[in-house]
Design a protein around this motif. Structure first.
Motif, mmCIF file in Angstrom:
data_model
loop_
_atom_site.group_PDB
_atom_site.id
_atom_site.type_symbol
_atom_site.label_atom_id
_atom_site.label_comp_id
_atom_site.label_asym_id
_atom_site.label_seq_id
_atom_site.Cartn_x
_atom_site.Cartn_y
_atom_site.Cartn_z
ATOM 1 N N GLU A 20 0.825 -1.207 0.000
ATOM 2 C CA GLU A 20 0.000 0.000 0.000
ATOM 3 C C GLU A 20 0.861 1.260 0.000
ATOM 4 O O GLU A 20 0.417 2.310 -0.422
ATOM 5 N N LEU A 21 2.056 1.158 0.544
ATOM 6 C CA LEU A 21 2.971 2.298 0.616
ATOM 7 C C LEU A 21 4.256 1.958 -0.128
ATOM 8 O O LEU A 21 4.765 0.838 -0.021
ATOM 9 N N ALA A 22 4.783 2.912 -0.844
ATOM 10 C CA ALA A 22 6.039 2.714 -1.560
ATOM 11 C C ALA A 22 7.190 2.655 -0.558
ATOM 12 O O ALA A 22 7.195 3.366 0.450
ATOM 13 N N ALA A 23 8.159 1.796 -0.821
ATOM 14 C CA ALA A 23 9.308 1.620 0.073
ATOM 15 C C ALA A 23 10.012 2.946 0.388
ATOM 16 O O ALA A 23 10.364 3.183 1.547
ATOM 17 N N GLY A 45 6.757 -4.337 7.976
ATOM 18 C CA GLY A 45 5.755 -4.417 6.925
ATOM 19 C C GLY A 45 4.911 -5.661 7.104
ATOM 20 O O GLY A 45 5.430 -6.743 7.356
ATOM 21 N N VAL A 46 3.606 -5.493 7.015
ATOM 22 C CA VAL A 46 2.660 -6.603 7.120
ATOM 23 C C VAL A 46 1.774 -6.534 5.883
ATOM 24 O O VAL A 46 1.354 -5.443 5.481
ATOM 25 N N PRO A 47 1.487 -7.679 5.258
ATOM 26 C CA PRO A 47 0.629 -7.642 4.076
ATOM 27 C C PRO A 47 -0.647 -6.836 4.330
ATOM 28 O O PRO A 47 -1.317 -7.006 5.348
ATOM 29 N N ALA A 48 -0.959 -5.957 3.407
ATOM 30 C CA ALA A 48 -2.078 -5.029 3.573
ATOM 31 C C ALA A 48 -3.393 -5.750 3.825
ATOM 32 O O ALA A 48 -4.203 -5.291 4.625
ATOM 33 N N ASP A 49 -3.606 -6.898 3.181
ATOM 34 C CA ASP A 49 -4.889 -7.581 3.368
ATOM 35 C C ASP A 49 -5.057 -8.117 4.788
ATOM 36 O O ASP A 49 -6.167 -8.354 5.240
ATOM 37 N N LEU A 50 -3.955 -8.286 5.520
ATOM 38 C CA LEU A 50 -4.061 -8.717 6.913
ATOM 39 C C LEU A 50 -4.384 -7.554 7.840
ATOM 40 O O LEU A 50 -5.043 -7.730 8.864
#
Length: 75
Positions: A20-23, A45-50
């Motif tokens: 969701e956010l650029a590095a 960083g955690v997967p956005a869908d989680l």
């Protein structure tokens, strides 16, 4: 959330939704927090869908955060 507001809270960890956010944006925010806080800030960083969908996946997000912090996963 404004960086100054985040720095005032004194975070030790910055959790963000991967994908969701650029590095570069995450790195810039973490660097700004380090500078404002005067201490290290860990970026996780955690997967956005989680993170974005309430429900059973919220527990998976918490487990991922715990894993990256080096702690045990929740039972």
């Amino acid at each position: 959330v404004a960086r100054d507001s985040l720095a005032a809270a004194g975070p030790e960890v910055l959790v963000y939704p991967e994908g969701e956010l650029a590095a570069p944006a995450v790195a810039k925010t973490a660097a700004a927090l380090r500078a404002l806080r005067g201490a290290e800030v860990l970026s996780i960083g955690v997967p956005a869908d989680l993170l974005a969908r309430p429900g059973p996946r919220t527990a998976q997000a918490a487990e991922e955060i715990a894993r990256q912090l080096g702690g045990d996963e929740a039972p």
